[in-house]
Structure formats: C-alpha cells, structure tokens
Design an enzyme around this catalytic site. Structure first.
Site, short mmCIF file in Angstrom:
data_model
loop_
_atom_site.label_atom_id
_atom_site.label_comp_id
_atom_site.label_asym_id
_atom_site.label_seq_id
_atom_site.Cartn_x
_atom_site.Cartn_y
_atom_site.Cartn_z
N ASP A 36 61.88 -23.86 -16.86
CA ASP A 36 62.08 -24.23 -15.46
C ASP A 36 62.78 -23.06 -14.79
O ASP A 36 63.41 -22.24 -15.45
CB ASP A 36 62.93 -25.50 -15.32
CG ASP A 36 62.66 -26.23 -13.99
OD1 ASP A 36 61.85 -27.17 -13.96
OD2 ASP A 36 63.26 -25.82 -12.97
N ASP A 62 61.34 -17.90 -13.69
CA ASP A 62 60.47 -18.19 -12.54
C ASP A 62 59.03 -17.91 -12.98
O ASP A 62 58.69 -16.76 -13.31
CB ASP A 62 60.88 -17.27 -11.38
CG ASP A 62 60.03 -17.48 -10.13
OD1 ASP A 62 58.96 -18.11 -10.21
OD2 ASP A 62 60.44 -16.99 -9.06
N VAL A 63 58.18 -18.93 -12.96
CA VAL A 63 56.81 -18.76 -13.46
C VAL A 63 55.98 -17.79 -12.61
O VAL A 63 54.93 -17.33 -13.04
CB VAL A 63 56.06 -20.11 -13.55
CG1 VAL A 63 56.62 -20.97 -14.67
CG2 VAL A 63 56.04 -20.83 -12.23
N ASN A 89 52.61 -26.70 -15.61
CA ASN A 89 52.94 -27.83 -14.73
C ASN A 89 53.75 -27.43 -13.50
O ASN A 89 53.69 -28.12 -12.47
CB ASN A 89 53.71 -28.88 -15.56
CG ASN A 89 54.46 -29.85 -14.68
OD1 ASN A 89 53.88 -30.80 -14.14
ND2 ASN A 89 55.76 -29.62 -14.48
N SER A 142 46.15 -31.15 -8.81
CA SER A 142 46.55 -32.22 -7.89
C SER A 142 45.27 -32.83 -7.32
O SER A 142 44.21 -32.19 -7.31
CB SER A 142 47.38 -31.63 -6.75
OG SER A 142 47.60 -32.59 -5.74
N TYR A 155 49.14 -25.42 -0.04
CA TYR A 155 49.17 -26.25 -1.26
C TYR A 155 47.74 -26.58 -1.70
O TYR A 155 47.38 -26.44 -2.87
CB TYR A 155 49.96 -27.53 -0.97
CG TYR A 155 50.20 -28.41 -2.19
CD1 TYR A 155 51.13 -28.05 -3.16
CD2 TYR A 155 49.50 -29.60 -2.35
CE1 TYR A 155 51.36 -28.87 -4.27
CE2 TYR A 155 49.71 -30.41 -3.46
CZ TYR A 155 50.65 -30.04 -4.42
OH TYR A 155 50.87 -30.84 -5.52
N LYS A 159 45.87 -25.41 -5.15
CA LYS A 159 45.46 -26.38 -6.16
C LYS A 159 43.94 -26.38 -6.37
O LYS A 159 43.46 -26.57 -7.49
CB LYS A 159 45.97 -27.78 -5.78
CG LYS A 159 47.49 -27.92 -5.84
CD LYS A 159 48.04 -27.69 -7.25
CE LYS A 159 49.53 -27.98 -7.35
NZ LYS A 159 50.04 -27.82 -8.72
N THR A 190 58.28 -38.56 -8.04
CA THR A 190 59.11 -37.48 -8.59
C THR A 190 59.95 -36.91 -7.44
O THR A 190 59.78 -37.31 -6.29
CB THR A 190 58.24 -36.34 -9.15
OG1 THR A 190 57.54 -35.73 -8.06
CG2 THR A 190 57.24 -36.82 -10.18
#
Ligand SMILES: NC(=O)c1ccc[n+]([C@@H]2O[C@H](COP(=O)([O-])OP(=O)(O)OC[C@H]3O[C@@H](n4cnc5c(N)ncnc54)[C@H](O)[C@@H]3O)[C@@H](O)[C@H]2O)c1
Length: 264
Positions: A36, A62-63, A89, A142, A155, A159, A190
């Site tokens: 994370d 940080d991905v 994820n 998503s 977004y 996705k 979430t």
C-alpha cells in the site's frame, strides 16, 4: 488451503477490497506481500494477518512509481524466490467532468490505475513468471471499465484500459502458462465508495436501486471472486473480464426495477 506455500502480492491491500483479499488468501495458506502507499495501513494489515496465524510481509510503495515497483519486485524475489500470484488492486477514484479535469488529475488517475498495472505485470512476469512458465495475475478494474459513469472521464478511461491490457496480456502470456483475468466490481462498500457517496449522495441511492440483487457488495464478496480467479479452481479461466455487481450490468439502461410480484 488454496494458496498453501504460494507467494502472493496484493497491491492497495491497506483497505477495502485489497485488504479483504489479502486476509482471505493468507487465511488459506498464502504468504502475502501486503502493498500500500500508506505504511501505517500496511503495518496494520500485516499485524492482523500474523495475529490470526497467517504469513504476511510489508511492502509500502507507490504503485505508480516504476522504480519503486521494480525494486519491490527485486526484494520479493530475493526474499521468496518467486511470485506465484499478483493481484493488481490499488486504485483511486477521480471525479471531474471532462472540461473540469486538470492534466494533473488525468495523469494521476492514469498513473495509479493503469501505469501501475503494466509496471507490476511487466516486472513480475519478466523476473519470475515467464522464466518459470507459471503464474496467475488478477487485475481489479471496475464496472467503469465496461460502461461510463458521470464525471468520471479519467477513472473510466483508466479502467477501460485495464480491461484492454488484461485481454492483450492474456494473448501474449497464455502460451507461457501465465493466466490473467480482470475483476469488474460494481458498487462495493469501502473507503473509496463511501467518500465518493458523500459527494454524490443521490447518484448512489439511484445506483443501489438499479442492482437486481438489491444491495451493494461487501469487500469480502469481491475478495472471494479474486481468490477464485487467483486459485487453481479457475485453471481454465483466462482473459475473462468478470463483473461482480449484483446483476447491475445485466439490466437494460432504459429500464427500472419494479417490485417483484408476490410468490404463490
Ligand atoms: N469500492 C467500489 O465500489 C469499487 C468499484 C469498482 C472498482 N473498485 C476498484 O477496486 C480497487 C480497490 O478499491 P477499494 O474500493 O477497496 O478502495 P480503498 O480506497 O478502500 O482501497 C484502496 C487502497 O489503495 C491504496 N492506494 C491508493 N493509491 C495507491 C498507490 N499509488 N500505491 C499503492 N497503494 C495505493 C489506498 O491507500 C487504499 O488502502 C480499486 O482499483 C478501485 O478502483 C472499487
């Protein structure tokens, strides 16, 4: 024990769907690398898994930082020797109408939601899965990877691209026995969705009304689907884009759900 002795990486595992997936996989024998961006969340999830008798290892990074991803994968290989399962994820919501979207917002959404998936897939495949001719990848996209949501250009685009990347890599890496699939969660309770709901309360009421099963999902329900796709139970499932949305996308957009008639 579907993941006994398997080395499993879950990104964005400090909260929500990723945390539920990390805990579920660890409870079934997986040695889970908990990633994370928030080190405190990483430590909390690792601690929780260990306190329940599971095996977990921290990787705060940080991905979207390619160098950090590559050195993270090197560290995992040095320590564990391989990666059996990668769950991409980590993701962020980005709400702004097309004309109000700044270049910075666009780039951040693309970096976290899309670039990261390529960085992780590429690093894990080249360092472990391709040489070993073995591995499983699950990308969390998503419903916004299938259809658009209002004020969601960045977004939605990110996705949709994750869905396309998953299909393309399925063609490239299937011959090397690397399975790759994508999960498309519908509305799931979430931090991400509750923060979004505070900004768009009416839209969420309307969205929940359009779910035939009648409710948004819990993180564990998404985690169960991730675990299925990541496990040998789905050994012939490859290049699948799997909606877990209570039937939301099955419904024609021009219709509304009416109360069901009483059963005799
Ligand atoms: N909750 C929903 O309704 C929903 C619906 C569809 C798709 N999704 C997707 O599911 C995934 C998980 O979302 P969630 O709802 O569990 O959200 P969440 O906010 O609860 O968890 C996301 C986690 O990712 C971490 N993260 C954010 N940016 C990061 C980065 N750059 N590097 C590493 N970690 C980072 C956060 O710190 C957080 O712990 C996301 O990809 C999201 O787009 C969620």
């Amino acid at each position: 024990m579907r993941f006994k002795e398997q080395i499993v990486v879950v990104t964005g595992a400090g909260s929500g769907i990723g945390r539920a997936a990390a805990e579920l996989i660890a409870s079934e024998g997986g040695q889970v690398v908990v990633n994370d961006i928030d080190p405190a969340r990483v430590d909390a999830v690792v601690e929780r898994i260990r306190s329940q008798g599971g095996q977990a290892f921290p990787l705060a990074a940080d991905v979207s930082d390619e160098v950090a991803v590559r050195s993270g994968v090197d560290a995992i290989i040095d320590r564990h020797g391989r990666v059996d399962v990668l769950v991409n994820n980590a993701g962020i919501m980005m709400r702004a109408s097309g004309h109000a979207l700044s270049s910075e917002q666009w780039r951040r959404a693309m970096a976290v939601n899309l670039d990261s998936v390529f960085f992780w897939c590429h690093a894990v495949a080249t360092r472990s899965m391709l040489p070993r001719r073995q591995g499983v990848i699950g990308n969390v996209a998503s419903l916004a990877g299938m259809v658009a949501i209002p004020n969601g250009a960045a977004y939605v685009a990110s996705k949709h691209a994750v869905v396309g990347l998953t299909k393309a890599l399925a063609l490239d890496w299937g011959p090397y026995n690397i399975r790759i699939n994508a999960l498309c969660p519908g509305m799931t309770w979430t931090d991400l969705s509750t923060a979004d709901r505070e900004k768009n309360p009416e839209m969420f009421v309307e969205r929940e009304r359009r779910i035939p099963l009648g409710h948004a999902a819990e993180p564990i329900e998404q985690a169960e689907a991730i675990a299925f796709l990541a496990s040998a139970q789905s050994s012939a499932v490859h290049g699948l884009i799997m909606n877990v949305d209570g039937g939301n996308l099955a419904m024609h957009s021009g219709t509304t759900l009416t109360p069901p008639p009483p059963l005799a």
